[in-house]
Scaffold this motif. Structure first.
Motif, short mmCIF file in Angstrom:
data_model
loop_
_atom_site.label_atom_id
_atom_site.label_comp_id
_atom_site.label_asym_id
_atom_site.label_seq_id
_atom_site.Cartn_x
_atom_site.Cartn_y
_atom_site.Cartn_z
N PRO A 115 0.99 -1.13 -0.13
CA PRO A 115 -0.06 -0.02 0.02
C PRO A 115 0.66 1.40 0.01
O PRO A 115 1.89 1.49 0.64
CB PRO A 115 -0.80 0.15 1.30
N CYS A 116 0.54 2.14 -0.82
CA CYS A 116 1.11 3.56 -0.95
C CYS A 116 0.15 4.54 -0.76
O CYS A 116 -1.06 4.20 -0.55
CB CYS A 116 1.90 3.85 -2.26
N ARG A 117 0.51 5.99 -0.75
CA ARG A 117 -0.61 6.96 -0.44
C ARG A 117 -1.71 6.93 -1.68
O ARG A 117 -2.87 7.33 -1.14
CB ARG A 117 0.05 8.10 -0.25
N THR A 118 -1.17 6.66 -2.71
CA THR A 118 -2.30 6.85 -3.80
C THR A 118 -2.73 5.92 -4.38
O THR A 118 -3.68 5.86 -5.63
CB THR A 118 -1.82 8.18 -4.71
N TYR A 119 -1.95 4.77 -4.42
CA TYR A 119 -2.47 3.41 -5.10
C TYR A 119 -1.89 2.32 -4.03
O TYR A 119 -1.14 2.17 -3.17
CB TYR A 119 -1.58 3.33 -6.35
N VAL A 120 -2.03 0.88 -4.86
CA VAL A 120 -1.48 -0.21 -4.20
C VAL A 120 -0.98 -0.86 -5.00
O VAL A 120 -1.40 -1.19 -6.27
CB VAL A 120 -2.75 -1.12 -3.34
N GLY A 121 0.31 -1.32 -4.76
CA GLY A 121 1.09 -2.10 -5.64
C GLY A 121 0.99 -3.74 -5.43
O GLY A 121 1.03 -3.87 -4.27
N LEU A 122 0.97 -4.45 -6.40
CA LEU A 122 1.15 -5.73 -6.21
C LEU A 122 2.77 -6.19 -6.90
O LEU A 122 3.16 -5.85 -8.16
CB LEU A 122 0.26 -6.49 -7.21
N ARG A 123 3.49 -6.73 -6.05
CA ARG A 123 4.80 -7.35 -6.31
C ARG A 123 5.09 -8.78 -6.38
O ARG A 123 4.74 -9.27 -5.37
CB ARG A 123 5.67 -6.41 -5.21
N ALA A 124 5.83 -9.19 -7.15
CA ALA A 124 6.11 -10.55 -7.42
C ALA A 124 7.05 -10.84 -6.17
O ALA A 124 7.65 -10.05 -5.90
CB ALA A 124 6.88 -10.75 -8.87
N GLY A 125 6.93 -12.15 -5.73
CA GLY A 125 7.71 -12.33 -4.78
C GLY A 125 9.31 -12.46 -5.01
O GLY A 125 9.55 -12.59 -6.33
N LEU A 126 10.14 -12.89 -4.24
CA LEU A 126 11.63 -13.18 -4.64
C LEU A 126 11.60 -14.35 -5.57
O LEU A 126 10.89 -15.24 -5.51
CB LEU A 126 12.36 -13.46 -3.45
N ALA A 129 10.87 -9.86 -7.16
CA ALA A 129 10.63 -8.70 -6.39
C ALA A 129 10.26 -7.56 -7.34
O ALA A 129 10.64 -6.33 -6.95
CB ALA A 129 11.52 -8.25 -5.40
N ARG A 130 9.76 -7.49 -8.37
CA ARG A 130 9.03 -6.62 -9.24
C ARG A 130 7.78 -6.22 -9.11
O ARG A 130 6.90 -7.25 -9.20
CB ARG A 130 9.61 -6.95 -10.71
N GLN A 131 7.45 -4.93 -9.50
CA GLN A 131 6.14 -4.62 -9.27
C GLN A 131 5.45 -5.06 -10.59
O GLN A 131 6.00 -4.47 -11.62
CB GLN A 131 5.91 -3.06 -9.03
N PHE A 132 4.34 -5.62 -10.53
CA PHE A 132 3.67 -5.97 -11.92
C PHE A 132 2.35 -5.35 -12.06
O PHE A 132 1.76 -5.43 -13.12
CB PHE A 132 3.69 -7.31 -12.08
N ALA A 133 1.75 -4.61 -11.26
CA ALA A 133 0.18 -4.34 -11.21
C ALA A 133 0.06 -3.09 -10.05
O ALA A 133 0.99 -3.22 -8.96
CB ALA A 133 -0.82 -5.10 -11.16
N VAL A 134 -0.65 -2.26 -10.32
CA VAL A 134 -1.02 -1.12 -9.42
C VAL A 134 -2.62 -0.97 -9.42
O VAL A 134 -3.20 -1.29 -10.57
CB VAL A 134 -0.30 0.45 -9.75
N LEU A 135 -3.17 -0.66 -8.43
CA LEU A 135 -4.50 -0.57 -7.95
C LEU A 135 -4.85 0.76 -7.42
O LEU A 135 -4.23 0.98 -6.39
CB LEU A 135 -4.97 -1.86 -7.28
N LYS A 136 -6.11 1.28 -7.78
CA LYS A 136 -6.58 2.14 -7.19
C LYS A 136 -7.85 2.56 -7.44
O LYS A 136 -8.47 2.18 -8.47
CB LYS A 136 -5.82 3.63 -7.57
N PRO A 137 -8.85 3.27 -6.34
CA PRO A 137 -10.30 3.36 -6.86
C PRO A 137 -10.49 4.38 -7.89
O PRO A 137 -9.71 5.25 -8.01
CB PRO A 137 -10.68 3.80 -5.63
N LEU A 138 -11.31 4.35 -8.62
CA LEU A 138 -11.72 5.43 -9.58
C LEU A 138 -13.14 6.01 -9.22
O LEU A 138 -14.21 5.37 -9.19
CB LEU A 138 -12.02 4.61 -11.05
N ARG A 139 -13.08 7.20 -9.01
CA ARG A 139 -14.32 7.83 -8.20
C ARG A 139 -14.92 8.52 -9.54
O ARG A 139 -14.43 9.31 -10.10
CB ARG A 139 -13.77 8.75 -7.28
N THR A 140 -16.31 8.33 -9.75
CA THR A 140 -17.16 8.96 -10.59
C THR A 140 -18.40 9.69 -9.82
O THR A 140 -18.66 9.28 -8.56
CB THR A 140 -17.62 8.01 -11.49
N ARG A 141 -18.84 10.62 -10.48
CA ARG A 141 -19.91 11.43 -10.12
C ARG A 141 -21.18 10.68 -10.40
O ARG A 141 -21.38 10.44 -11.47
CB ARG A 141 -19.96 12.71 -10.65
N GLY A 142 -22.07 10.47 -9.06
CA GLY A 142 -23.33 9.57 -9.33
C GLY A 142 -24.36 10.43 -9.73
O GLY A 142 -24.37 11.73 -9.86
#
Length: 224
Positions: A115-126, A129-142
């Motif tokens: 987890p980071c301040r603006t996204y969450v990284g997914l990192r391959a294990g040893l 140990a390289r980051q292969f994906a990042v995830l963040k919420p996408l906010r839209t106006r309802g």
């Protein structure tokens, strides 16, 4: 055992002298004396880019130094607190995030969630140990004018050999659009917009292809 974000940062700082020839304090002095001091973009982002371009540092190394240079106390905080801030409890994006993590770890239990301040990284294990994906919420106006935290934006890092082709577009991958503020590794090449549980299952092949790319790329670098 996977390191927590705080432990990972401490390890990066501890290894700076051996891997870069300078301590954290020396790097902070260098950034403040010779790096960007004002910019029309985020100062931390500008300093991170400067350290990578002018000194050849890795992205996370540069990010940690840039954070300390602005007295931010480091790039990472408590992982649980960061997740709570990033994903509203009970939101659709939080449920989708948890589904992605379960799906990935069911196939590869070594994957680390960072987890980071603006996204969450997914990192391959040893050993990669390289980051292969990042995830963040996408906010839209309802419809009622409020902000709906109803989708999950996922960035994926593909090696050149595994890049999606034009015929693959039907499943939803597309080149990252100016990264949409995805954050994380500059290696992120494509993005997926996940709005439902079905979207997550449909994306499984792509997520694991990116995971495989992390290992292949790391193996190629070690063989040089």
């Amino acid at each position: 055992m996977a390191l927590s974000p705080r432990e990972m940062q401490a390890a990066i700082v501890r290894n700076l002298p051996e891997r870069t020839g300078r301590t954290l304090e020396a790097w902070v002095r260098e950034v403040r004396a010779h790096g960007p001091s004002s910019t029309d973009r985020s100062l931390r982002a500008a300093r991170t880019a400067w350290l990578k371009q002018h000194h050849g540092l890795g992205h996370i190394q540069a990010q940690v130094i840039a954070a300390h240079a602005e007295d931010a106390g480091g790039a990472y905080e408590d992982g649980d607190a960061l997740l709570t801030t990033l994903f509203a409890p009970g939101s659709a994006s939080h449920a989708l995030f948890e589904q992605v993590v379960r799906l990935v770890r069911a196939t590869d239990g070594s994957v680390e969630v960072v987890p980071c301040r603006t996204y969450v990284g997914l990192r391959a294990g040893l050993p990669s140990a390289r980051q292969f994906a990042v995830l963040k919420p996408l906010r839209t106006r309802g419809a009622g004018g409020g902000i709906d935290d109803d989708a999950l934006l996922m960035g994926l890092a593909f090696s050149p050999e595994s890049l999606p082709t034009a015929t693959d577009a039907a499943i939803g991958t597309q080149p990252a659009k100016a990264r949409r503020g995805l954050g994380g590794s500059a290696r992120i090449t494509h993005e997926l917009l996940l709005r439902s549980s079905a979207d997550v299952y449909a994306a499984q092949e792509w997520i694991m292809r990116a995971r495989g790319s992390a290992t292949v790329t790391a193996d190629a670098r070690r063989s040089k």
